[in-house]
Design an enzyme around this catalytic site. Sequence first.
Site, PDB file in Angstrom:
ATOM      1  NE  ARG A 158      -2.397   0.806   3.677  1.00  0.00           N
ATOM      2  CZ  ARG A 158      -2.092   2.005   4.133  1.00  0.00           C
ATOM      3  NH1 ARG A 158      -0.855   2.261   4.514  1.00  0.00           N
ATOM      4  NH2 ARG A 158      -2.986   2.954   4.209  1.00  0.00           N
ATOM      5  CG  ASP A 173      -2.061   5.524   5.967  1.00  0.00           C
ATOM      6  OD1 ASP A 173      -3.231   5.810   5.778  1.00  0.00           O
ATOM      7  OD2 ASP A 173      -1.376   4.777   5.257  1.00  0.00           O
TER       8      ASP A 173
END
Length: 267
Positions: A158, A173
């Site tokens: 990712r 994130d």
Amino acid sequence: MSEGKMNFIVLTIFPEMFNSFWAHGIIRKAIELDKISVSTINIRDFAKGRHKVTDDRPYGGGCGMVMKPEPLAAAIRASVARAPYSRRILLTPQGRVFDQSVAREFASLQGLILVCGRYEGVDERICDDFIDDEISIGDYVLTGGESAAMVVIDAATRLIPGVLGGLESAEKDSFSRNLLEHAHYTRPRTFEGAEVPEVLLSGNHKEIEKWRLETSLIRTFLKRKDLMKDRSLNRREIEIMKKWCLDIEEIIHAQSVRSSDSLSGDQ
Ligand code: ADE
């Protein structure tokens, strides 16, 4: 980060475990986008004899079985022949602990060969001569390295540029700035009596961004103070925290005034 495709090769005695892992979500999308290529090598295919044995009893006695070196060495050699530029990783509870910065480091490589141990572990001569890096996904013991390999592949994939869309940016994130992510809400506006914070409905992007940073800081402070100690706060973040200190001091001050009032009232 590397341009081009990242290559994952997993060495395991249970390759079928990965079939559904490759077939879903972001991992599947990354394969379809040609950002990663994935394959498994069955260690058993490199074992000799009719029974294709991959484990044996430990020298010196004791319980449990050890993965034999010959099939592992042959499987690692075959993987290196297929992807010579890869880092050879053994998944083991004895490795360095995997975290977001290791995920970032791996995402920048051209390839990983992930060796999944089973039983009590692998013959030490494999660790010495055929492995570049030992990785643990945490201080607990799994029945094998397969689930750990999936964790590593997932977290690294990712972070490969182009795998997540702009909206799901990895930059925002948890951990990307050593702060936990802010709270998220979606419809309905009222759920079982609980409301979405007003500011998120305001359309005021500056205020929303400020609220998000504040909730990020508060969550990190309350849930993972250890993360905060590992980073330097910027000016804006320090301002926000100073403001909490002032608010807390104000509350404490009001309490002490109140309790001294009630004490004098008692007399
Ligand atoms: N194999 C068994 N336990 C493990 C762990 N915690 N991390 C990586 N591989 C493992």
